[in-house]
Design a protein around this motif. Sequence first.
Motif, short mmCIF file in Angstrom:
data_model
loop_
_atom_site.label_atom_id
_atom_site.label_comp_id
_atom_site.label_asym_id
_atom_site.label_seq_id
_atom_site.Cartn_x
_atom_site.Cartn_y
_atom_site.Cartn_z
N GLN A 1 -1.35 16.52 105.86
CA GLN A 1 0.02 16.93 105.58
C GLN A 1 1.01 15.76 105.53
O GLN A 1 2.02 15.83 104.84
CB GLN A 1 0.49 17.95 106.63
CG GLN A 1 -0.10 19.34 106.44
CD GLN A 1 0.17 19.91 105.06
OE1 GLN A 1 1.31 19.94 104.61
NE2 GLN A 1 -0.89 20.33 104.38
N LEU A 2 0.72 14.69 106.23
CA LEU A 2 1.61 13.52 106.23
C LEU A 2 1.26 12.53 105.12
O LEU A 2 1.91 11.50 104.98
CB LEU A 2 1.55 12.81 107.58
CG LEU A 2 1.99 13.66 108.79
CD1 LEU A 2 1.84 12.84 110.07
CD2 LEU A 2 3.42 14.14 108.62
N CYS B 1 -0.75 6.77 105.60
CA CYS B 1 0.07 5.85 106.39
C CYS B 1 -0.85 4.92 107.20
O CYS B 1 -1.86 5.36 107.75
CB CYS B 1 0.97 6.65 107.33
SG CYS B 1 1.97 5.63 108.42
N ILE B 2 -0.48 3.65 107.28
CA ILE B 2 -1.30 2.69 108.03
C ILE B 2 -1.11 2.84 109.54
O ILE B 2 -1.93 2.39 110.34
CB ILE B 2 -0.98 1.24 107.59
CG1 ILE B 2 -2.05 0.26 108.13
CG2 ILE B 2 0.41 0.85 108.04
CD1 ILE B 2 -3.42 0.51 107.58
N LEU C 1 0.24 5.56 112.94
CA LEU C 1 -0.15 6.86 113.52
C LEU C 1 -1.64 6.91 113.80
O LEU C 1 -2.31 7.93 113.59
CB LEU C 1 0.25 8.01 112.58
CG LEU C 1 1.74 8.10 112.21
CD1 LEU C 1 1.96 9.20 111.18
CD2 LEU C 1 2.58 8.36 113.45
N GLU C 2 -2.19 5.81 114.30
CA GLU C 2 -3.64 5.72 114.52
C GLU C 2 -4.14 6.72 115.56
O GLU C 2 -5.29 7.14 115.52
CB GLU C 2 -4.01 4.30 114.92
CG GLU C 2 -5.50 4.03 115.00
CD GLU C 2 -6.21 4.15 113.65
OE1 GLU C 2 -7.44 4.07 113.62
OE2 GLU C 2 -5.51 4.33 112.62
N LYS C 3 -3.25 7.14 116.44
CA LYS C 3 -3.64 8.10 117.48
C LYS C 3 -4.21 9.37 116.86
O LYS C 3 -5.16 9.98 117.39
CB LYS C 3 -2.42 8.43 118.33
CG LYS C 3 -2.70 9.27 119.55
CD LYS C 3 -3.17 8.41 120.70
CE LYS C 3 -3.22 9.25 121.98
NZ LYS C 3 -3.82 8.48 123.10
N LEU C 4 -3.66 9.76 115.72
CA LEU C 4 -4.11 10.99 115.06
C LEU C 4 -5.51 10.85 114.49
O LEU C 4 -6.20 11.85 114.25
CB LEU C 4 -3.13 11.38 113.94
CG LEU C 4 -1.70 11.69 114.36
CD1 LEU C 4 -0.85 11.97 113.12
CD2 LEU C 4 -1.67 12.89 115.30
N ASN C 5 -5.94 9.63 114.26
CA ASN C 5 -7.25 9.41 113.63
C ASN C 5 -8.39 9.30 114.62
O ASN C 5 -9.56 9.32 114.23
CB ASN C 5 -7.20 8.13 112.78
CG ASN C 5 -6.36 8.31 111.53
OD1 ASN C 5 -6.68 9.12 110.67
ND2 ASN C 5 -5.27 7.57 111.45
N THR C 6 -8.05 9.20 115.88
CA THR C 6 -9.12 8.97 116.87
C THR C 6 -10.09 10.14 116.97
O THR C 6 -11.23 9.95 117.42
CB THR C 6 -8.51 8.69 118.26
OG1 THR C 6 -7.69 9.80 118.66
CG2 THR C 6 -7.68 7.41 118.23
#
Length: 504
Positions: free
Chosen positions: A129-130, A467-468, A470-475
Amino acid sequence: MEQLQATPLSTDLLSTDLQSGASQKRPKGPAALTQGSNPYANLVTSLKATWLTGKTRPMEYRKEQLEAIGRFLDEKKEDILHAQYQDMRKPHFESELENVATRNEVNVALNNLCCWMKDEYVEKTPAMQLDCAFIRKDPFGVVLVIGAYNYPINLILAPLVGAIAAGNCVIIKPSEHSPCTARLLAECLPCYLDSDTFAVVTGGPEHVTKLLENQFDYIFFTGSTHVGKIIMSAAAKNLTPLTLELGGKCPCYVDDCCDFQNAANRIAWAKFVNAGQTCIAPDYVLCTVETQEKLIPCLRQAIREFYGCIPQDSPDFGRMVNDNEFRRVKALLNSGRVAIGGETDECDLYIAPTVLADVQEWEPVMQEEIFGPVLPIVTVADMDAAIAFIDCRPRPLAVYAFSCKSKVVHQVLDCTSSGGFCGNDCAMQLLLITLPYGGIGCSGFGKYHGKFSFDTFTNHRGTLLRCIGLEKLNTIRYPPYNDTKLALMSSTLEVRRKGFCAIL
C-alpha cells in the motif's frame, strides 16, 4: 492470406533493388550481398543505436512521424491508387476504402497516443500500500514488418503505425507481388519519415533470408501459413517475439431461416471484393440442400447487379495478382459443379465470380485457402452438422453466420472458435478499428488495429517502486522464519475473494 509458392522465404519478397531511408553508409542493392557475412547488419545496428539514444520515445516525436504517414497518404493518394490499379486492376472504390482504413489507423493513434502511453496503475495488496505499482509502456526496440500483396498499403502501414506509436525503430518489407506499390513505398515513404529510425527493405529471397539472420526485437508478418512457419522458425533462432497474421478457410453458415437476398448480397461482396484475394473473405458456405437451392439464384442476382452480365467488362472487378495465382485458382474450378460463372481468361488474369455447388469436403477446393473469386457451397444436414464441420478443422481467421434468428447466430458464435466473428454480414468486422483483428492457431496469433496495434508493439513492463526506508516493516519476510512471520506475511499478501459467502 496470400497464397505463396513453396520456395524458402522467397515467396513474399520483392525482386527489386534494396532501398532504404537510411544514410548512405548503409548497404544498398543486390551487390550488398557480397559485402560481409550479412549485408543488413549495419542497418540493424544503426537503428538499434538510434533507439538506444531514446530518440523515438517522446510523444512529440512519435506524433511527428505519425503525422508524416498521414501526409504521405494524402499527398501521394493518386500515386497510390494508380500503383494499386497497375498491380491488381484494383477498382478505385476498393483502393479508396483501403486508404480510408489506413488513415483511420493514423488518426486513432494520434487521437489516443497520450492516453495509451500513460503508466497504468494497478491494484495493490496490503503489503504494497505504501508502494507505487504500475505498468510502464516500453517500446521493444527495432522491429521488422513484412507485408502482403493483397492490401499492400494497409498491411504495411497499419502495423507501421502501431510500431511507431509504441516508440520503436522500424524496417518495413513490402510484398514482391505488388511491385508498383512496393516501389512507391520504397521511393516515397522515406522522404516523409526519419531515416535514422525507419527504413524500407526490398529484395529477393536471398536478401530477406539474410535480413532475418539479424536479431530484431519484434517481427510482424502478414502472409500465408506456409511462409509464416518459415518466419517463425527464423525468429525462434534468436527467440524473437512475433505476430503472425495468416489466413485459412473462413466458413460461412447460412441458416434455413434467413433473408436470402440480403445474405447473398453481403456474401458476394465480401467474397468477390479484390477478386477474392482477401484473407477474411468467406471461403466457403455451409447450408442445407434446400438453402443452397434458394441461395444460388440470389447469389446470381447479386453478382449480376454488382458486375453486370459480363463481369470481365466491369470496372469494379479486379484481377488475380499473377500467372501462378491464376493457374492455382483456375485448377480449383474442377471441384463440385459450376452453378455460376466459371469463365477464365489467362491473358487478362481474369477468373469470373464463380459459385460451386454440391462441393464435397474431400475435393481440392476444400483443401486450401482459395484466395480467389471462387465460392464453394458444402451442404450439411443442419446447424449442428455445420458447427461440427467447422470445429473439426483448423481454426479460421473468421467465422460467419446468417440467420433471422439471433439464437442461431449466437449458437454458432458460442460453439466455434476463430480469430473473429461476424453475424449477418462478412468482413465488416475488419473495418471497426476498436475491434482486435488477428487469427488463432493456424490462422495466426497476435492482434492489431487501433490500440491493439500499440499494445502489440509494446513491452508491458511491470514496475514496483518501493521506499528505501521503513525497514522494520520488511523484517517479517527475513529469516529466521517462524509461524508468526508466516501468518503476518500471508495476511498482507492475500487477495480475498469478493462477495463470497460459504454455506455450512
